[in-house]
Design a protein around this motif. Structure first.
Motif, short mmCIF file in Angstrom:
data_model
loop_
_atom_site.label_atom_id
_atom_site.label_comp_id
_atom_site.label_asym_id
_atom_site.label_seq_id
_atom_site.Cartn_x
_atom_site.Cartn_y
_atom_site.Cartn_z
N PHE A 181 0.83 -1.20 0.00
CA PHE A 181 0.00 0.00 0.00
C PHE A 181 0.87 1.25 0.00
O PHE A 181 1.71 1.43 0.86
CB PHE A 181 -0.93 -0.02 1.21
N LEU A 182 0.69 2.11 -1.00
CA LEU A 182 1.41 3.36 -1.21
C LEU A 182 2.89 3.16 -1.51
O LEU A 182 3.68 4.10 -1.43
CB LEU A 182 1.22 4.33 -0.03
N LYS A 183 3.28 1.95 -1.88
CA LYS A 183 4.66 1.66 -2.25
C LYS A 183 4.95 2.27 -3.62
O LYS A 183 4.07 2.37 -4.47
CB LYS A 183 4.85 0.14 -2.29
N ASP A 184 6.18 2.64 -3.85
CA ASP A 184 6.60 3.20 -5.13
C ASP A 184 6.20 2.27 -6.28
O ASP A 184 6.45 1.07 -6.21
CB ASP A 184 8.11 3.42 -5.11
N ASP A 185 5.58 2.82 -7.31
CA ASP A 185 5.09 1.99 -8.42
C ASP A 185 6.22 1.24 -9.14
O ASP A 185 6.02 0.11 -9.60
CB ASP A 185 4.25 2.81 -9.40
N THR A 186 7.39 1.82 -9.22
CA THR A 186 8.52 1.15 -9.87
C THR A 186 8.89 -0.12 -9.10
O THR A 186 9.14 -1.16 -9.71
CB THR A 186 9.73 2.09 -9.97
N LYS A 187 8.90 -0.03 -7.78
CA LYS A 187 9.20 -1.21 -6.97
C LYS A 187 8.13 -2.29 -7.14
O LYS A 187 8.45 -3.46 -7.26
CB LYS A 187 9.34 -0.83 -5.49
N LEU A 188 6.88 -1.87 -7.16
CA LEU A 188 5.80 -2.85 -7.34
C LEU A 188 5.95 -3.56 -8.69
O LEU A 188 5.84 -4.79 -8.76
CB LEU A 188 4.43 -2.16 -7.27
N LYS A 189 6.20 -2.80 -9.74
CA LYS A 189 6.35 -3.40 -11.07
C LYS A 189 7.57 -4.32 -11.13
O LYS A 189 7.51 -5.40 -11.71
CB LYS A 189 6.41 -2.32 -12.14
N ASN A 190 8.68 -3.89 -10.52
CA ASN A 190 9.89 -4.72 -10.50
C ASN A 190 9.67 -6.04 -9.75
O ASN A 190 10.33 -7.03 -10.04
CB ASN A 190 11.07 -3.96 -9.89
N GLU A 191 8.77 -6.03 -8.78
CA GLU A 191 8.44 -7.23 -8.01
C GLU A 191 7.34 -8.05 -8.69
O GLU A 191 6.88 -9.04 -8.14
CB GLU A 191 8.01 -6.84 -6.60
N GLY A 192 6.88 -7.60 -9.86
CA GLY A 192 5.84 -8.31 -10.60
C GLY A 192 4.46 -8.15 -10.00
O GLY A 192 3.57 -8.97 -10.24
N LYS A 193 4.24 -7.08 -9.25
CA LYS A 193 2.95 -6.84 -8.61
C LYS A 193 2.12 -5.85 -9.41
O LYS A 193 2.64 -5.01 -10.12
CB LYS A 193 3.16 -6.34 -7.18
N PHE A 194 0.82 -5.93 -9.23
CA PHE A 194 -0.11 -5.05 -9.93
C PHE A 194 -0.03 -3.62 -9.40
O PHE A 194 0.10 -3.40 -8.20
CB PHE A 194 -1.54 -5.58 -9.77
N PHE A 195 -0.15 -2.67 -10.32
CA PHE A 195 -0.30 -1.26 -9.99
C PHE A 195 -0.94 -0.59 -11.19
O PHE A 195 -0.59 -0.90 -12.33
CB PHE A 195 1.06 -0.60 -9.69
N ALA A 196 -1.87 0.32 -10.95
CA ALA A 196 -2.47 1.08 -12.06
C ALA A 196 -2.63 2.53 -11.64
O ALA A 196 -2.85 2.84 -10.47
CB ALA A 196 -3.83 0.49 -12.43
N ARG A 197 -2.51 3.42 -12.63
CA ARG A 197 -2.66 4.86 -12.39
C ARG A 197 -3.34 5.47 -13.61
O ARG A 197 -3.02 5.12 -14.74
CB ARG A 197 -1.29 5.50 -12.19
N ILE A 198 -4.26 6.37 -13.36
CA ILE A 198 -4.85 7.16 -14.44
C ILE A 198 -4.82 8.64 -14.05
O ILE A 198 -4.88 8.98 -12.86
CB ILE A 198 -6.29 6.71 -14.80
N TRP A 199 -4.70 9.47 -15.05
CA TRP A 199 -4.77 10.93 -14.90
C TRP A 199 -5.88 11.44 -15.79
O TRP A 199 -6.12 10.88 -16.86
CB TRP A 199 -3.48 11.59 -15.39
N THR A 200 -6.51 12.52 -15.39
CA THR A 200 -7.47 13.20 -16.26
C THR A 200 -7.50 14.68 -15.88
O THR A 200 -7.32 15.03 -14.71
CB THR A 200 -8.88 12.58 -16.13
N PRO A 201 -7.72 15.54 -16.88
CA PRO A 201 -7.90 16.96 -16.54
C PRO A 201 -9.14 17.11 -15.67
O PRO A 201 -10.11 16.36 -15.82
CB PRO A 201 -8.11 17.64 -17.90
N THR A 202 -9.12 18.06 -14.76
CA THR A 202 -10.28 18.31 -13.92
C THR A 202 -11.39 18.91 -14.79
O THR A 202 -11.17 19.91 -15.47
CB THR A 202 -9.93 19.30 -12.78
N PRO A 203 -12.58 18.28 -14.81
CA PRO A 203 -13.67 18.85 -15.62
C PRO A 203 -14.07 20.22 -15.08
O PRO A 203 -14.07 20.44 -13.87
CB PRO A 203 -14.79 17.83 -15.48
N GLN A 204 -14.41 21.11 -15.98
CA GLN A 204 -14.74 22.48 -15.59
C GLN A 204 -16.10 22.60 -14.91
O GLN A 204 -16.35 23.57 -14.20
CB GLN A 204 -14.65 23.41 -16.80
N SER A 205 -16.98 21.63 -15.14
CA SER A 205 -18.29 21.66 -14.51
C SER A 205 -18.88 20.26 -14.50
O SER A 205 -18.33 19.34 -15.11
CB SER A 205 -19.22 22.62 -15.27
#
Length: 174
Positions: free
Chosen positions: A66-90
């Motif tokens: 939990f909250l571990k660096d994503d590079t370490k998780l990936k190097n250990e073969g563990k799942f991690f996902a991240r998405i970004w999106t612009p904040t909608p204006q309304s």
């Protein structure tokens, strides 16, 4: 001088996370949630403003990851996902992130108000599925844990921002 309550937040890995090259930008949550794999639909409430970008991160739901660096998780073969999106204006804020399979995960939401891809505890917001007031302490796994079924799941997260000496709490307007 940095206030003592701020020091409690500094070691949290999500404060310094950066988006990897595979990060997705999702604008239409309904379209992103279609397909074969389970997904987490997130309704976000209580944004302080409509600036910057929004981020969701999905971690394995165990204390070690939990909250571990994503590079370490990936190097250990563990799942991690991240998405970004612009904040909608309304309108309502709905995000979606895919899970590899049904199961238990830990979900983190952040509001990167200045768009600098680095958590600024003085400005940026955060939230977890439990919606418990974060205060000055590092979030616990149980606050972020969610169960994702084969058809996905929907959660509502109330954004929280630094509110003086009491730490992070829901924004109520000034």
């Amino acid at each position: 001088m940095i206030p003592r309550f701020a020091l409690a937040l500094l070691p949290v890995p999500f404060l310094l996370s950066a988006a990897p090259a595979f990060a997705q930008i999702l604008i239409d949550a309904d379209a992103a949630c279609t397909g074969a794999s389970p997904a987490v639909r997130v309704n976000v409430t209580g944004l302080k403003d409509r600036t910057g970008r929004l981020k969701l991160e999905l971690y394995p739901a165990n204390e070690d990851d939990f909250l571990k660096d994503d590079t370490k998780l990936k190097n250990e073969g563990k799942f991690f996902a991240r998405i970004w999106t612009p904040t909608p204006q309304s309108g309502p804020v709905r995000l979606c992130i895919r899970a590899p399979r049904a199961g238990r995960y830990a979900l983190l939401f952040t509001h990167d108000r200045d768009g600098k891809n680095k958590f600024n505890f003085w400005r940026d917001g955060a939230g977890f599925a439990s919606n418990r007031k974060l205060g000055r302490s590092r979030p616990e796994l149980k606050e972020a844990a969610i169960s994702v079924g084969p058809g996905g799941t929907t959660v509502t997260i109330h954004a929280q921002y630094l509110r003086g000496l009491s730490g992070f709490a829901p924004y109520k307007g000034d």
